[in-house]
Motif scaffolding. Structure first.
Motif, PDB file in Angstrom:
ATOM      1  N   ALA A 165     -14.516   2.435  -2.052  1.00  0.00           N
ATOM      2  CA  ALA A 165     -13.094   2.770  -2.061  1.00  0.00           C
ATOM      3  C   ALA A 165     -12.809   3.588  -0.804  1.00  0.00           C
ATOM      4  CB  ALA A 165     -12.731   3.562  -3.310  1.00  0.00           C
ATOM      5  N   ASP A 166     -11.533   3.852  -0.534  1.00  0.00           N
ATOM      6  CA  ASP A 166     -11.200   4.724   0.592  1.00  0.00           C
ATOM      7  C   ASP A 166     -10.962   6.145   0.071  1.00  0.00           C
ATOM      8  OD1 ASP A 166      -8.364   4.952  -0.200  1.00  0.00           O
ATOM      9  OD2 ASP A 166      -8.240   2.853   0.416  1.00  0.00           O
ATOM     10  N   ILE A 167     -10.729   7.083   0.996  1.00  0.00           N
ATOM     11  CA  ILE A 167     -10.648   8.488   0.601  1.00  0.00           C
ATOM     12  C   ILE A 167      -9.385   8.807  -0.186  1.00  0.00           C
ATOM     13  CG2 ILE A 167     -12.006   9.207   2.584  1.00  0.00           C
ATOM     14  CD1 ILE A 167      -9.294  10.363   3.683  1.00  0.00           C
ATOM     15  N   TYR A 168      -8.457   7.863  -0.269  1.00  0.00           N
ATOM     16  CA  TYR A 168      -7.219   8.116  -0.994  1.00  0.00           C
ATOM     17  C   TYR A 168      -7.326   7.784  -2.481  1.00  0.00           C
ATOM     18  CZ  TYR A 168      -5.575   8.289   3.802  1.00  0.00           C
ATOM     19  OH  TYR A 168      -5.431   8.608   5.129  1.00  0.00           O
ATOM     20  N   ASN A 169      -8.406   7.130  -2.867  1.00  0.00           N
ATOM     21  CA  ASN A 169      -8.570   6.835  -4.288  1.00  0.00           C
ATOM     22  C   ASN A 169     -10.007   6.943  -4.768  1.00  0.00           C
ATOM     23  OD1 ASN A 169      -9.701   4.562  -3.147  1.00  0.00           O
ATOM     24  ND2 ASN A 169      -8.342   3.087  -4.117  1.00  0.00           N
ATOM     25  N   ASP A 170     -10.932   7.404  -3.902  1.00  0.00           N
ATOM     26  CA  ASP A 170     -12.341   7.444  -4.314  1.00  0.00           C
ATOM     27  C   ASP A 170     -12.588   8.440  -5.440  1.00  0.00           C
ATOM     28  OD1 ASP A 170     -11.863   9.622  -2.685  1.00  0.00           O
ATOM     29  OD2 ASP A 170     -13.741   9.474  -1.565  1.00  0.00           O
ATOM     30  N   ARG A 171     -11.949   9.610  -5.381  1.00  0.00           N
ATOM     31  CA  ARG A 171     -12.194  10.606  -6.430  1.00  0.00           C
ATOM     32  C   ARG A 171     -11.635  10.158  -7.781  1.00  0.00           C
ATOM     33  NH1 ARG A 171     -10.225  16.073  -3.533  1.00  0.00           N
ATOM     34  NH2 ARG A 171      -8.533  14.670  -2.944  1.00  0.00           N
ATOM     35  N   ARG A 172     -10.487   9.535  -7.748  1.00  0.00           N
ATOM     36  CA  ARG A 172      -9.913   9.024  -8.994  1.00  0.00           C
ATOM     37  C   ARG A 172     -10.811   7.953  -9.607  1.00  0.00           C
ATOM     38  NH1 ARG A 172      -7.037   4.579 -10.086  1.00  0.00           N
ATOM     39  NH2 ARG A 172      -6.765   4.091  -7.871  1.00  0.00           N
ATOM     40  N   LEU A 173     -11.330   7.062  -8.757  1.00  0.00           N
ATOM     41  CA  LEU A 173     -12.168   5.984  -9.270  1.00  0.00           C
ATOM     42  C   LEU A 173     -13.540   6.490  -9.698  1.00  0.00           C
ATOM     43  CD1 LEU A 173     -11.114   3.265  -6.704  1.00  0.00           C
ATOM     44  CD2 LEU A 173     -10.688   3.218  -9.159  1.00  0.00           C
ATOM     45  N   LEU A 174     -14.073   7.476  -9.000  1.00  0.00           N
ATOM     46  CA  LEU A 174     -15.342   8.064  -9.429  1.00  0.00           C
ATOM     47  C   LEU A 174     -15.194   8.702 -10.809  1.00  0.00           C
ATOM     48  CD1 LEU A 174     -16.594   9.673  -6.105  1.00  0.00           C
ATOM     49  CD2 LEU A 174     -17.819   7.945  -7.433  1.00  0.00           C
ATOM     50  N   ALA A 175     -14.069   9.372 -11.036  1.00  0.00           N
ATOM     51  CA  ALA A 175     -13.827   9.965 -12.358  1.00  0.00           C
ATOM     52  C   ALA A 175     -13.723   8.881 -13.424  1.00  0.00           C
ATOM     53  CB  ALA A 175     -12.551  10.804 -12.321  1.00  0.00           C
ATOM     54  N   LEU A 176     -13.027   7.801 -13.093  1.00  0.00           N
ATOM     55  CA  LEU A 176     -12.865   6.699 -14.041  1.00  0.00           C
ATOM     56  C   LEU A 176     -14.201   6.045 -14.372  1.00  0.00           C
ATOM     57  CD1 LEU A 176     -11.116   4.634 -15.610  1.00  0.00           C
ATOM     58  CD2 LEU A 176     -10.916   3.350 -13.465  1.00  0.00           C
ATOM     59  N   HIS A 177     -14.969   5.693 -13.349  1.00  0.00           N
ATOM     60  CA  HIS A 177     -16.235   5.004 -13.581  1.00  0.00           C
ATOM     61  C   HIS A 177     -17.290   5.955 -14.146  1.00  0.00           C
ATOM     62  CE1 HIS A 177     -14.312   1.699 -11.758  1.00  0.00           C
ATOM     63  NE2 HIS A 177     -14.476   2.054 -10.507  1.00  0.00           N
ATOM     64  N   GLY A 178     -17.214   7.239 -13.777  1.00  0.00           N
ATOM     65  CA  GLY A 178     -18.134   8.211 -14.358  1.00  0.00           C
ATOM     66  C   GLY A 178     -17.948   8.336 -15.854  1.00  0.00           C
ATOM     67  N   ASP A 179     -16.696   8.251 -16.311  1.00  0.00           N
ATOM     68  CA  ASP A 179     -16.425   8.287 -17.750  1.00  0.00           C
ATOM     69  C   ASP A 179     -16.947   7.043 -18.458  1.00  0.00           C
ATOM     70  OD1 ASP A 179     -15.308  10.748 -18.264  1.00  0.00           O
ATOM     71  OD2 ASP A 179     -13.270  10.120 -17.781  1.00  0.00           O
ATOM     72  N   GLN A 180     -17.233   5.993 -17.698  1.00  0.00           N
ATOM     73  CA  GLN A 180     -17.775   4.767 -18.269  1.00  0.00           C
ATOM     74  C   GLN A 180     -19.301   4.714 -18.163  1.00  0.00           C
ATOM     75  OE1 GLN A 180     -15.704   1.620 -16.204  1.00  0.00           O
ATOM     76  NE2 GLN A 180     -13.748   2.071 -17.192  1.00  0.00           N
ATOM     77  N   GLY A 181     -19.904   5.830 -17.773  1.00  0.00           N
ATOM     78  CA  GLY A 181     -21.363   5.919 -17.757  1.00  0.00           C
ATOM     79  C   GLY A 181     -22.034   5.551 -16.455  1.00  0.00           C
ATOM     80  N   TRP A 182     -21.267   5.288 -15.390  1.00  0.00           N
ATOM     81  CA  TRP A 182     -21.879   4.894 -14.119  1.00  0.00           C
ATOM     82  C   TRP A 182     -22.351   6.125 -13.355  1.00  0.00           C
ATOM     83  CZ3 TRP A 182     -23.307   0.106 -13.511  1.00  0.00           C
ATOM     84  CH2 TRP A 182     -22.614  -0.912 -14.169  1.00  0.00           C
ATOM     85  N   GLU A 183     -23.649   6.165 -13.062  1.00  0.00           N
ATOM     86  CA  GLU A 183     -24.240   7.262 -12.305  1.00  0.00           C
ATOM     87  C   GLU A 183     -24.471   6.820 -10.870  1.00  0.00           C
ATOM     88  OE1 GLU A 183     -28.282  10.036 -12.091  1.00  0.00           O
ATOM     89  OE2 GLU A 183     -28.100   8.467 -13.608  1.00  0.00           O
ATOM     90  N   VAL A 184     -23.906   7.548  -9.924  1.00  0.00           N
ATOM     91  CA  VAL A 184     -24.098   7.249  -8.503  1.00  0.00           C
ATOM     92  C   VAL A 184     -25.471   7.756  -8.075  1.00  0.00           C
ATOM     93  CG1 VAL A 184     -23.299   7.686  -6.152  1.00  0.00           C
ATOM     94  CG2 VAL A 184     -21.632   7.304  -7.974  1.00  0.00           C
TER      95      VAL A 184
END
Length: 241
Positions: free
Chosen positions: A79-98
């Motif tokens: 993602a780009d810096i304008y939506n990466d944090r929002r998407l990390l929060a979304l996918h993190g809530d779905q169990g995805w570990e970076v």
């Protein structure tokens, strides 16, 4: 009531190990929970509840037919810096570990069915001396650096460390079918830079637009430099799309 942290975490470790949770994940989770407990000053049972019940919420009572660790899901996305944090929060809530970022800036994620946790993430600017400052500030709070790319570092920690039982994950949504997530502003910036590159290439190869090749190349490089400066400015301000 058992209030000895060492005994509590021994029981939690045994329960998770007996359920087939990977040893590395157990060690990481217990370390984060210990750090959280040290900050709160409460007993483990007051904060998390009985060890057996907490282990169950963390995935400790996984059925025998659950997927083994070697069948963990993997996923690359960016993602780009304008939506990466929002998407990390979304996918993190779905169990995805970076687990890291590749050379293209894609998040390399992993999720183990039956043992997945919710994750929370944060992004920090690390140019200059900011990298060491960020590590010194965030590590005591249980944050672990999980990737670096260009000017940015990304940190993770399981939500169980900050939310207790609420950080456990009961169901796993399907893996998204996409891998590229660009915001509206990100798409605009990319289109402008791509246009400059096309003009430079056409000018230098076929002599179109009546522009000297050096001017066209300079324009493309200037556009790229301007884009990087703009990204850094927006990242410093914490701009979102």
């Amino acid at each position: 009531m058992n209030t000895e942290p060492s005994t509590y975490f021994d029981e939690l470790t045994d329960a998770l190990r007996g359920a087939g949770v990977p040893a590395e994940q157990i060690a990481s989770t217990v370390a984060e929970l210990r750090g959280h407990l040290a900050d709160t000053g409460t007993s483990p049972e007051e904060e998390f509840g009985p060890a057996a019940d907490f282990a169950a919420r963390l995935g400790g009572t996984v059925p025998a037919a659950a997927e083994p660790a070697e069948k963990a899901e993997t996923w690359l996305w960016t993602a780009d810096i304008y939506n990466d944090r929002r998407l990390l929060a979304l996918h993190g809530d779905q169990g995805w570990e970076v687990e890291g970022l590749d050379t293209l800036g894609r998040f390399m994620c992993r999720r183990v069915p039956g043992a997945a946790l919710r994750w929370e993430y944060r992004r920090e600017l690390i140019n200059g001396r900011r990298r060491d400052e960020a590590l010194d500030r965030l590590t005591p709070e249980g944050w672990e650096m999980c990737g670096e790319w260009m000017l940015f570092a990304y940190f993770k920690r399981p939500k169980a460390a900050s939310e207790g039982p609420a950080g456990a994950l009961d169901t796993l949504p399907e893996r998204p079918g996409r891998w590229l997530f660009l915001s509206r502003k990100g798409k605009t910036l990319f289109a402008v830079w791509l246009l400059l590159v096309v003009v430079a290439v056409v000018t230098t190869t076929v002599g179109a637009f009546d522009l000297p090749p050096s001017v066209a190349i300079f324009a493309a490089l200037f556009g790229l430099a301007g884009g990087v400066i703009g990204l850094k400015r927006d990242a410093t301000k914490g701009c979102e799309d």
